[in-house]
Scaffold this motif. Sequence first.
Motif, PDB file in Angstrom:
ATOM      1  N   ARG A   1       0.835  -1.206   0.000  1.00 49.93           N
ATOM      2  CA  ARG A   1       0.000   0.000   0.000  1.00 49.93           C
ATOM      3  C   ARG A   1       0.872   1.259   0.000  1.00 49.93           C
ATOM      4  O   ARG A   1       0.625   2.209  -0.732  1.00 49.93           O
ATOM      5  CB  ARG A   1      -0.920  -0.013   1.205  1.00 49.93           C
ATOM      6  CG  ARG A   1      -1.938   1.080   1.208  1.00 49.93           C
ATOM      7  CD  ARG A   1      -2.865   0.926   2.372  1.00 49.93           C
ATOM      8  NE  ARG A   1      -3.960   1.849   2.251  1.00 49.93           N
ATOM      9  CZ  ARG A   1      -4.924   1.944   3.096  1.00 49.93           C
ATOM     10  NH1 ARG A   1      -4.937   1.159   4.159  1.00 49.93           N
ATOM     11  NH2 ARG A   1      -5.896   2.812   2.936  1.00 49.93           N
TER      12      ARG A   1
ATOM     13  N   GLN B   1       2.460   1.736  -3.356  1.00 52.16           N
ATOM     14  CA  GLN B   1       1.498   2.254  -4.329  1.00 52.16           C
ATOM     15  C   GLN B   1       1.361   3.765  -4.196  1.00 52.16           C
ATOM     16  O   GLN B   1       1.256   4.479  -5.204  1.00 52.16           O
ATOM     17  CB  GLN B   1       0.134   1.581  -4.158  1.00 52.16           C
ATOM     18  CG  GLN B   1       0.119   0.146  -4.625  1.00 52.16           C
ATOM     19  CD  GLN B   1      -1.161  -0.587  -4.251  1.00 52.16           C
ATOM     20  OE1 GLN B   1      -2.004  -0.068  -3.530  1.00 52.16           O
ATOM     21  NE2 GLN B   1      -1.290  -1.812  -4.736  1.00 52.16           N
ATOM     22  N   GLU B   2       1.376   4.262  -2.968  1.00 56.99           N
ATOM     23  CA  GLU B   2       1.310   5.712  -2.746  1.00 56.99           C
ATOM     24  C   GLU B   2       2.561   6.399  -3.302  1.00 56.99           C
ATOM     25  O   GLU B   2       2.470   7.462  -3.907  1.00 56.99           O
ATOM     26  CB  GLU B   2       1.154   6.029  -1.257  1.00 56.99           C
ATOM     27  CG  GLU B   2      -0.186   5.623  -0.677  1.00 56.99           C
ATOM     28  CD  GLU B   2      -1.354   6.329  -1.353  1.00 56.99           C
ATOM     29  OE1 GLU B   2      -1.285   7.561  -1.543  1.00 56.99           O
ATOM     30  OE2 GLU B   2      -2.337   5.641  -1.695  1.00 56.99           O
TER      31      GLU B   2
ATOM     32  N   VAL C   1       4.426   5.333  -5.755  1.00 55.70           N
ATOM     33  CA  VAL C   1       4.315   5.282  -7.214  1.00 55.70           C
ATOM     34  C   VAL C   1       3.373   6.380  -7.712  1.00 55.70           C
ATOM     35  O   VAL C   1       3.662   7.059  -8.703  1.00 55.70           O
ATOM     36  CB  VAL C   1       3.847   3.883  -7.685  1.00 55.70           C
ATOM     37  CG1 VAL C   1       3.444   3.899  -9.148  1.00 55.70           C
ATOM     38  CG2 VAL C   1       4.936   2.858  -7.442  1.00 55.70           C
ATOM     39  N   LYS C   2       2.253   6.605  -7.008  1.00 52.39           N
ATOM     40  CA  LYS C   2       1.314   7.666  -7.393  1.00 52.39           C
ATOM     41  C   LYS C   2       2.006   9.024  -7.407  1.00 52.39           C
ATOM     42  O   LYS C   2       1.801   9.831  -8.309  1.00 52.39           O
ATOM     43  CB  LYS C   2       0.136   7.737  -6.414  1.00 52.39           C
ATOM     44  CG  LYS C   2      -0.971   6.786  -6.666  1.00 52.39           C
ATOM     45  CD  LYS C   2      -2.093   7.110  -5.689  1.00 52.39           C
ATOM     46  CE  LYS C   2      -3.082   5.997  -5.578  1.00 52.39           C
ATOM     47  NZ  LYS C   2      -4.118   6.284  -4.565  1.00 52.39           N
ATOM     48  N   ILE C   3       2.829   9.266  -6.392  1.00 55.37           N
ATOM     49  CA  ILE C   3       3.531  10.546  -6.305  1.00 55.37           C
ATOM     50  C   ILE C   3       4.501  10.702  -7.465  1.00 55.37           C
ATOM     51  O   ILE C   3       4.537  11.739  -8.133  1.00 55.37           O
ATOM     52  CB  ILE C   3       4.239  10.696  -4.946  1.00 55.37           C
ATOM     53  CG1 ILE C   3       3.194  10.864  -3.844  1.00 55.37           C
ATOM     54  CG2 ILE C   3       5.218  11.863  -4.958  1.00 55.37           C
ATOM     55  CD1 ILE C   3       3.739  10.747  -2.435  1.00 55.37           C
TER      56      ILE C   3
ATOM     57  N   GLU D   1       4.385   9.221 -10.353  1.00 56.19           N
ATOM     58  CA  GLU D   1       3.621   9.372 -11.589  1.00 56.19           C
ATOM     59  C   GLU D   1       3.112  10.802 -11.725  1.00 56.19           C
ATOM     60  O   GLU D   1       3.135  11.373 -12.812  1.00 56.19           O
ATOM     61  CB  GLU D   1       2.444   8.391 -11.628  1.00 56.19           C
ATOM     62  CG  GLU D   1       2.856   6.967 -11.908  1.00 56.19           C
ATOM     63  CD  GLU D   1       1.703   5.978 -11.814  1.00 56.19           C
ATOM     64  OE1 GLU D   1       0.618   6.336 -11.292  1.00 56.19           O
ATOM     65  OE2 GLU D   1       1.889   4.842 -12.250  1.00 56.19           O
ATOM     66  N   ALA D   2       2.663  11.370 -10.609  1.00 54.94           N
ATOM     67  CA  ALA D   2       2.136  12.732 -10.640  1.00 54.94           C
ATOM     68  C   ALA D   2       3.209  13.736 -11.019  1.00 54.94           C
ATOM     69  O   ALA D   2       2.982  14.616 -11.855  1.00 54.94           O
ATOM     70  CB  ALA D   2       1.531  13.102  -9.294  1.00 54.94           C
TER      71      ALA D   2
ATOM     72  N   THR E   1      -4.590  17.859  -8.252  1.00 58.25           N
ATOM     73  CA  THR E   1      -3.991  16.531  -8.074  1.00 58.25           C
ATOM     74  C   THR E   1      -2.854  16.577  -7.061  1.00 58.25           C
ATOM     75  O   THR E   1      -2.734  15.701  -6.203  1.00 58.25           O
ATOM     76  CB  THR E   1      -3.456  15.989  -9.417  1.00 58.25           C
ATOM     77  OG1 THR E   1      -4.519  15.973 -10.356  1.00 58.25           O
ATOM     78  CG2 THR E   1      -2.883  14.604  -9.270  1.00 58.25           C
TER      79      THR E   1
ATOM     80  N   GLU F   1      -4.269  16.760  -3.594  1.00 58.44           N
ATOM     81  CA  GLU F   1      -4.816  15.454  -3.189  1.00 58.44           C
ATOM     82  C   GLU F   1      -3.710  14.494  -2.755  1.00 58.44           C
ATOM     83  O   GLU F   1      -3.915  13.667  -1.869  1.00 58.44           O
ATOM     84  CB  GLU F   1      -5.632  14.843  -4.325  1.00 58.44           C
ATOM     85  CG  GLU F   1      -6.942  15.554  -4.583  1.00 58.44           C
ATOM     86  CD  GLU F   1      -7.637  15.099  -5.849  1.00 58.44           C
ATOM     87  OE1 GLU F   1      -7.078  14.253  -6.593  1.00 58.44           O
ATOM     88  OE2 GLU F   1      -8.739  15.594  -6.121  1.00 58.44           O
ATOM     89  N   LEU F   2      -2.539  14.609  -3.366  1.00 60.27           N
ATOM     90  CA  LEU F   2      -1.412  13.737  -3.016  1.00 60.27           C
ATOM     91  C   LEU F   2      -0.630  14.248  -1.804  1.00 60.27           C
ATOM     92  O   LEU F   2       0.294  13.597  -1.342  1.00 60.27           O
ATOM     93  CB  LEU F   2      -0.466  13.598  -4.212  1.00 60.27           C
ATOM     94  CG  LEU F   2      -1.002  12.779  -5.370  1.00 60.27           C
ATOM     95  CD1 LEU F   2      -0.106  12.928  -6.584  1.00 60.27           C
ATOM     96  CD2 LEU F   2      -1.137  11.319  -4.981  1.00 60.27           C
TER      97      LEU F   2
END
Length: 120
Positions: free
Chosen positions: A31, A34-35, A37-39, A41-42, A82, A85-86
């Motif tokens: 988990r 994944q967070e 990776v989101k950062i 990607e952003a 975005t 949100e991150l």
Amino acid sequence: MRKAKKRKYCITAYIDKEKISSVRKKMKSDRTMQEIVKIFEAIGGPTKADIISALCFDEMCAPEIAAVIGTTRSNVAHQVKTLIELGLVKSRRKGRYVFYSLDAKGIKWVFDEFLKRIRR
């Protein structure tokens, strides 16, 4: 017709089971990864990366950010949403304007480190 060559595979003769166990315990959960990776990607998109780069130097409102990075206010507002949100950017209202600044202290360090490596 040629025969396919047999490939030789590396066979590890010794695996330190204690090391494997120790590293697994230290690694972050799926988990958390994944967070992360989101950062990445952003900030991987050029506009968001430009916004973060600009905010490394000063707090700014959307029109100022747009002028610095050469885009529209609406594009900045969309991208900043975005980033908020991150948890990378925070906002505060002053009169008619909303000012944005970095919320994650470590993100400036990450950008500085990337720049150092690129400049080598």
